[in-house]
Design a protein around this motif. Sequence first.
Motif, short mmCIF file in Angstrom:
data_model
loop_
_atom_site.label_atom_id
_atom_site.label_comp_id
_atom_site.label_asym_id
_atom_site.label_seq_id
_atom_site.Cartn_x
_atom_site.Cartn_y
_atom_site.Cartn_z
N PHE A 193 8.48 5.23 11.50
CA PHE A 193 8.99 4.66 10.26
C PHE A 193 10.41 5.16 9.97
CE2 PHE A 193 4.84 2.97 9.44
CZ PHE A 193 5.04 1.95 8.54
N GLY B 90 -9.54 9.42 -0.53
CA GLY B 90 -8.30 9.98 -0.02
C GLY B 90 -7.51 10.67 -1.11
N GLU C 236 10.35 10.86 1.03
CA GLU C 236 9.87 9.61 0.47
C GLU C 236 9.05 8.85 1.51
OE1 GLU C 236 12.17 6.66 -2.53
OE2 GLU C 236 12.87 6.55 -0.46
N ARG D 196 1.91 8.61 -6.66
CA ARG D 196 2.32 10.01 -6.50
C ARG D 196 3.13 10.50 -7.70
NH1 ARG D 196 -0.86 12.74 -4.66
NH2 ARG D 196 -2.11 10.91 -5.10
N MET E 112 0.51 3.59 -3.27
CA MET E 112 -0.18 4.87 -3.05
C MET E 112 0.80 6.01 -2.78
SD MET E 112 -3.48 4.57 -3.12
CE MET E 112 -4.02 6.01 -2.18
N GLY E 113 1.83 5.68 -1.95
CA GLY E 113 2.70 6.76 -1.46
C GLY E 113 3.88 7.02 -2.36
N SER E 114 4.11 6.16 -3.33
CA SER E 114 5.29 6.36 -4.16
C SER E 114 4.93 6.39 -5.66
CB SER E 114 6.31 5.25 -3.84
OG SER E 114 7.43 5.39 -4.66
N GLN F 108 -3.74 7.76 5.75
CA GLN F 108 -4.90 8.14 4.94
C GLN F 108 -5.74 6.91 4.62
OE1 GLN F 108 -5.14 8.49 0.63
NE2 GLN F 108 -4.77 10.68 0.92
N ARG F 109 -5.05 5.79 4.30
CA ARG F 109 -5.77 4.54 3.99
C ARG F 109 -6.63 4.08 5.17
NH1 ARG F 109 -7.36 4.31 -0.27
NH2 ARG F 109 -6.83 6.48 -0.20
N GLU G 12 5.67 10.71 2.49
CA GLU G 12 4.58 10.48 1.53
C GLU G 12 3.99 9.08 1.67
OE1 GLU G 12 4.56 11.99 -2.47
OE2 GLU G 12 6.51 12.95 -2.20
N MET G 13 4.88 8.11 1.84
CA MET G 13 4.40 6.74 1.95
C MET G 13 3.58 6.51 3.21
SD MET G 13 7.70 4.79 0.36
CE MET G 13 7.09 3.12 0.47
N VAL G 14 4.02 7.11 4.33
CA VAL G 14 3.28 6.92 5.58
C VAL G 14 1.94 7.65 5.53
CG1 VAL G 14 3.27 7.36 8.06
CG2 VAL G 14 5.37 6.56 6.93
N GLY H 208 -5.19 10.90 -7.68
CA GLY H 208 -4.82 9.52 -7.39
C GLY H 208 -5.76 8.91 -6.37
N ASP I 147 -11.03 3.45 -2.09
CA ASP I 147 -11.74 4.72 -1.90
C ASP I 147 -13.21 4.54 -2.23
OD1 ASP I 147 -9.92 6.93 -1.08
OD2 ASP I 147 -8.81 6.29 -2.85
N MET J 143 0.12 8.89 2.83
CA MET J 143 -0.81 8.44 1.79
C MET J 143 -1.07 6.94 1.86
SD MET J 143 -1.68 10.89 -0.29
CE MET J 143 -2.19 9.97 -1.74
N GLY J 144 -0.01 6.17 2.11
CA GLY J 144 -0.13 4.72 2.00
C GLY J 144 -0.49 4.05 3.31
N SER J 145 -0.49 4.78 4.39
CA SER J 145 -0.80 4.15 5.67
C SER J 145 -1.93 4.88 6.41
CB SER J 145 0.49 4.07 6.51
OG SER J 145 0.22 3.50 7.76
N GLU K 56 0.83 -1.22 0.00
CA GLU K 56 0.00 0.00 0.00
C GLU K 56 0.86 1.26 0.00
OE1 GLU K 56 -3.70 0.39 2.12
OE2 GLU K 56 -3.53 -1.65 2.91
N MET K 57 1.91 1.23 0.79
CA MET K 57 2.75 2.41 0.88
C MET K 57 3.48 2.68 -0.43
SD MET K 57 4.05 2.00 4.81
CE MET K 57 5.07 3.47 4.89
N ALA L 125 -4.20 13.77 -1.93
CA ALA L 125 -3.12 14.57 -1.37
C ALA L 125 -3.26 16.00 -1.90
CB ALA L 125 -1.77 14.00 -1.79
#
Lengths: 280, 280, 280, 280, 280, 280
Positions: F73, F123, F96, E108, E103-105, F107-108, F99-101, E123, E128, F103-105, E99-100, F125
């Motif tokens: 993290f 969700g 990096e 983006r 979604m986060g990389s 927010q999820r 964003e991953m934490v 995104g 969602d 958006m990918g954690s 997921e990270m 950004a």
Amino acid sequence: MVESEHSLKASTLVEAMQYISKFKGKTFVIKCGGEIVEDKGAMNYIVEDIVTLSLLGIKPVVVHGGSKRIDKFLKDAGIESRYKGGLRVTDDRTMEIVEMVLMGSIQREIVSKICSRGGRAIGIAGTDSNMLRAKQDKSLGRVGHIHNVDTSVLSSLIEKGFIPVISPITISDDGISLNTNADEAAAKIAIAAQVEKLIILTDVDGVLDTKGSLIKTLYASDATKLVKDGVIKGGMKPKVEFGIEAVKNNVKKVHIINGQLRHSILLEIFTEEGIGTEVK
Amino acid sequence: MVESEHSLKASTLVEAMQYISKFKGKTFVIKCGGEIVEDKGAMNYIVEDIVTLSLLGIKPVVVHGGSKRIDKFLKDAGIESRYKGGLRVTDDRTMEIVEMVLMGSIQREIVSKICSRGGRAIGIAGTDSNMLRAKQDKSLGRVGHIHNVDTSVLSSLIEKGFIPVISPITISDDGISLNTNADEAAAKIAIAAQVEKLIILTDVDGVLDTKGSLIKTLYASDATKLVKDGVIKGGMKPKVEFGIEAVKNNVKKVHIINGQLRHSILLEIFTEEGIGTEVK
Amino acid sequence: MVESEHSLKASTLVEAMQYISKFKGKTFVIKCGGEIVEDKGAMNYIVEDIVTLSLLGIKPVVVHGGSKRIDKFLKDAGIESRYKGGLRVTDDRTMEIVEMVLMGSIQREIVSKICSRGGRAIGIAGTDSNMLRAKQDKSLGRVGHIHNVDTSVLSSLIEKGFIPVISPITISDDGISLNTNADEAAAKIAIAAQVEKLIILTDVDGVLDTKGSLIKTLYASDATKLVKDGVIKGGMKPKVEFGIEAVKNNVKKVHIINGQLRHSILLEIFTEEGIGTEVK
Amino acid sequence: MVESEHSLKASTLVEAMQYISKFKGKTFVIKCGGEIVEDKGAMNYIVEDIVTLSLLGIKPVVVHGGSKRIDKFLKDAGIESRYKGGLRVTDDRTMEIVEMVLMGSIQREIVSKICSRGGRAIGIAGTDSNMLRAKQDKSLGRVGHIHNVDTSVLSSLIEKGFIPVISPITISDDGISLNTNADEAAAKIAIAAQVEKLIILTDVDGVLDTKGSLIKTLYASDATKLVKDGVIKGGMKPKVEFGIEAVKNNVKKVHIINGQLRHSILLEIFTEEGIGTEVK
Amino acid sequence: MVESEHSLKASTLVEAMQYISKFKGKTFVIKCGGEIVEDKGAMNYIVEDIVTLSLLGIKPVVVHGGSKRIDKFLKDAGIESRYKGGLRVTDDRTMEIVEMVLMGSIQREIVSKICSRGGRAIGIAGTDSNMLRAKQDKSLGRVGHIHNVDTSVLSSLIEKGFIPVISPITISDDGISLNTNADEAAAKIAIAAQVEKLIILTDVDGVLDTKGSLIKTLYASDATKLVKDGVIKGGMKPKVEFGIEAVKNNVKKVHIINGQLRHSILLEIFTEEGIGTEVK
Amino acid sequence: MVESEHSLKASTLVEAMQYISKFKGKTFVIKCGGEIVEDKGAMNYIVEDIVTLSLLGIKPVVVHGGSKRIDKFLKDAGIESRYKGGLRVTDDRTMEIVEMVLMGSIQREIVSKICSRGGRAIGIAGTDSNMLRAKQDKSLGRVGHIHNVDTSVLSSLIEKGFIPVISPITISDDGISLNTNADEAAAKIAIAAQVEKLIILTDVDGVLDTKGSLIKTLYASDATKLVKDGVIKGGMKPKVEFGIEAVKNNVKKVHIINGQLRHSILLEIFTEEGIGTEVK
């Protein structure tokens, strides 16, 4: 605020929220009986609740009765009030007074009260734009039973944000105005407009069982028996009967509640427990 | 059809067409005075014309009076009718009867007549949704002069194709219902809604000059003199005065005509010559 | 106005009002024959009526013929006019002249007249946007019978308040322009658009019976006999035949009237008696 | 596909895409001169491009000339073509032929071609709904210069997806039809409708300089000098002059291009380099 | 421009125009595989094509993979990547990283690239608003197969002009997020939204036959055999299988193309020949 | 229900109704701080309140922080968390992970919770569609201060009934993603969208005075002093400062409340007394 108050208020709010969001945009027909319209104190709280519903996006339609005041005016005019099977025997002279009392007196009072609290009430009769068409029961004179409801008048007013206040005068196919029971008018309107709720406000707590205790939920089958056994009688009888007819014709819920309780409408609608009788 | 008839009908039609296309979608305020509402024959033709206007896409708004019938009901109730400066002195008991007669009797009759001819009449009072706000003239009791008109009620009804029939009961800022002159109510509504025409139906042919001949076009300046000289007097005086006020406030035209003539409204509106007095 | 005039005008107005409100928003196809378009005086009144209809909210669609003027132009060009079964034999050179006369001369005149009276005429041909598709009758050369009408062009123009003036040139499926009888074009358009009325303007009073009297109402069954017996003949024959086809295909009414009478269209449409023949 | 083709097609596409997305929903006025309308081969490609623009969501408006064919028809009728300052001296008889040739012949051809390729062409004149109003230049007879353009006709047709094909006949304020230069009509329409582009199709490659080379971008200031020096002359003169007027009045771009080149419109519009003269 | 260039550009344009007008307003699902998203150079051209489609009125929906980068992140975290039948075995710790990374990389990066070229990317994940509902395949851990797509989220975004960029994370009916194959997600979305095209971008030229030559058109029946014979294998297998499923469920066309070619999307879509494999 | 309960519930309802009808259709920005998002129990109640608001027709927009989880993290990745003036020093490697934490954690998690209760969370950004543009503070590395908010993304989502959940990542004018304080993001969004309320959820009861008592209403002037005197400090400082900025820029009300209290949002919003600090 103390902790227990927090918790209590929070639970009341959470409970109410569900109902509020559920009923947004829905129409409620609220019938104010002839006794309750004479109780100025009760009417103040009832009108406050009606305006509140309106502010929440619920669409109230008010139908009112008026037998008590009509009796008084007839007496003043030296005319005796006569009833058959719970319905007023209505000759032309009586009808003249019925129309004047309903439209020119009671309806005016309710409209004024709602307007003075910021509601946009408009008083109409069932004869306006031939909204309520009835078949004359000549054995009772100028009395009619509704056979057709033109909901376009109501929906036009509702859509524009008005609160219709309806006097139960109906029109025969020959264009003669007729006297109609207010419970009948409320139920027929509720059915024709396929509303969410029909709320019948009276001066007792709801339907009582043989021991005099409030029946919270009244099933049609049981009701029929209670009527037959004479437990449900008098003015409660037509309320229950028209309530059952409404429920059978897809009005979602019918409530018979005591309009004398403060904020009776809000408590019935927005709490899970309610305060009166729900007809199913 | 003979040739001369051809020619005559053709010219009437060509003439009328101009007006019809000109007035399509416009609003006319039509005031039916207290005497004319008692003349059933005349009312039948008036109502027919009103429904015809409505079918042609013109938007009629009816304002009615009722002094004659109110007088009668007051008399029956043992109350003496008293007037000051042409306005009824109105105590609470009188007001109760005024409201009942206007809303419960006369308005009902007009609404029924219009509906029975296919028009979609809806009877309302100036108190509905606080449409007509008035300042109380306490020297006369429950009598008010309009200071504010909320046209949203009318425009909502008109937009939906209804024909409003308005009883001249008004509301004070304290929420008390007041008795208001119907000519005043009609003129104030006409001004607020910036209507095309204000048509005042009465039981004489229009405004007469000193020799008793009809004045086809009455100019404001001349009118003032005629009032001062006492040529315009009695019930005609407020008609002329409110007519002048309406014209000065951008109501396009004001007509004072004899409602007893058959199809008086159509003849006044759709022929070049007209039949009554036009106030300019 | 004297009393009798009042009454006469009033009755004409009341009569007309019914029709006006009935026809508001409806479409009328009006066919101006080849003879009538050469009568400048008559065309002035016809165009005035067309613009009047338009102002009343009725939607006129004009279809015009032009044989008389085409004959003249052909003669000038040294080409002989030939007919088979009432239809012009049309070679390529003739077709060139037909198109130029219809579109570049007659249509232009009608459009100009309508525009100069305030109507918003737009002249088009049946070939525009492939509106009128026809099957070529090769025995007659460039002549076609309509098999498909695309009403979207008309409805687009009508919706925007334009008055279409249509020259009866049609398009074959191979993209070749064809000459088509104007009565046929008018009838086919009337049928495709399911219009309220098809009005055929000619230079006689309508359909006459064996004694030369006007037939006010002509029934399809009678018409067939009259055609067979040779009472209906010449240019009247296709008018009656296409009129019957229109009526059978749900065009509400078909009128054959004398365009030379002043305001013939208004008199036919807005009086109960009418002036020409109505085909039923 | 070989690699080099990939690259070439890709670059052509990327280039074109920018323009396509930029011009979506915009209106282009395309003027087809009197010579080009006689070149059937060229007209086929031009019409194909016009229909393509339409499919891409660009709104083409076609204005056509016709002097060559008018000359021929006048000659056939034994009338000599006379010009003053590049404009045809037009008496009533000449005007009759001008209207018939433009509307009944050339316009018909263009409409047919567009319709046969799936475009929804509708042929109109500047006199339809009084679209192009002109002031008569009596020294030339029935000749007019446009002083007013009512764009509502065009926008109504465009909005409905039609491709208007306009003959440059205009209407005087007295309701007389006039002959107008097609370059003028195209430019005035382009200005009134504030269109994105005015594209003038002729039979040379664009504006040439003193050495006979194509001027890719012509600035107003330079153009004035070139006209004065006689380098720009003949039929090119009004094209350049009306082009400058259009550009000065906010028509985004004016192109003068050779309609004889295959797909000249697409190449001019959708490639960066273009093929003709752009007036700035 | 020289003559041959004219002709070539013209033919490319004419060819492209057809497709452009055909696809205006249609939705394309574009799947960017896990390898291609790591190729920054290729992604620049892909994103340029996506923004171009959007400017032309085509509605792109991007679905991306990410296995390569996930592998790297798992390795950094000391977790071994394990696959069964081409699908990643996904325990809770792995899912957290999936997921990270998605979604986060990766998401983006794609969103940023599109936005920096003027596209309005947003995104989202399949979780969602519970857009992609999946059934968990517990043998693989947190892996799911989509059984329901709620297209309302997509259509809301698309209607507002946004370009959705979707990470293939799905939601079980118990509300647990699951890892789903991106080809599957793209195909299921394409089917549910009944899109015009599903374009699968990978790093080879398309589907190759036994001799290694590109198959321009791949029929479902042949594909099944090629899979069975092991010619289609590895990462190409799910692409072909989901492509066939999409085509069978009314997705108009499926393309498997090499995203490393410059402007591969434009060339595939807007030229007749195309560059990759079309699945039929 | 006993009488006292009636009365209590009724008063709570009447009180709440006012607020509900007042806030219908209004937008609330709700900021969930980095500590509160780690408290699963609290988040359940918070999410329940958010979904309830949504059902009542109020439009919640959620902005979340995440410092606590980011710290964890970073630590796992062997990176030390460094702060200057309360803001995280953010190099590329840190960004990096941020964003991953976010958006990918985090927010999820919030999106899932809302969706599982029937809310339609999406969700996004601040970089989506370049919604939050920021100026980089290079002394802190990849950290930015918002200078522009494009509210069109939010209004599109809100209008469609979605609940946006926003991670405070912003975009520089050079297209580089930046780390931004969540209180700043929430306040800037609240100001740009001119929302009704900004509600900042934290893990203390609100702003406390020097004696540690809750300040129910905090005036901007007093706040400035309390900050200067060091009474308001640490994480509360930016909350108060951005709160004051919001109030000064027409956000109607700002509330700082303890998200750990059950149904804290409902109690703050729908009771007169409230539970936290209101900034004025």
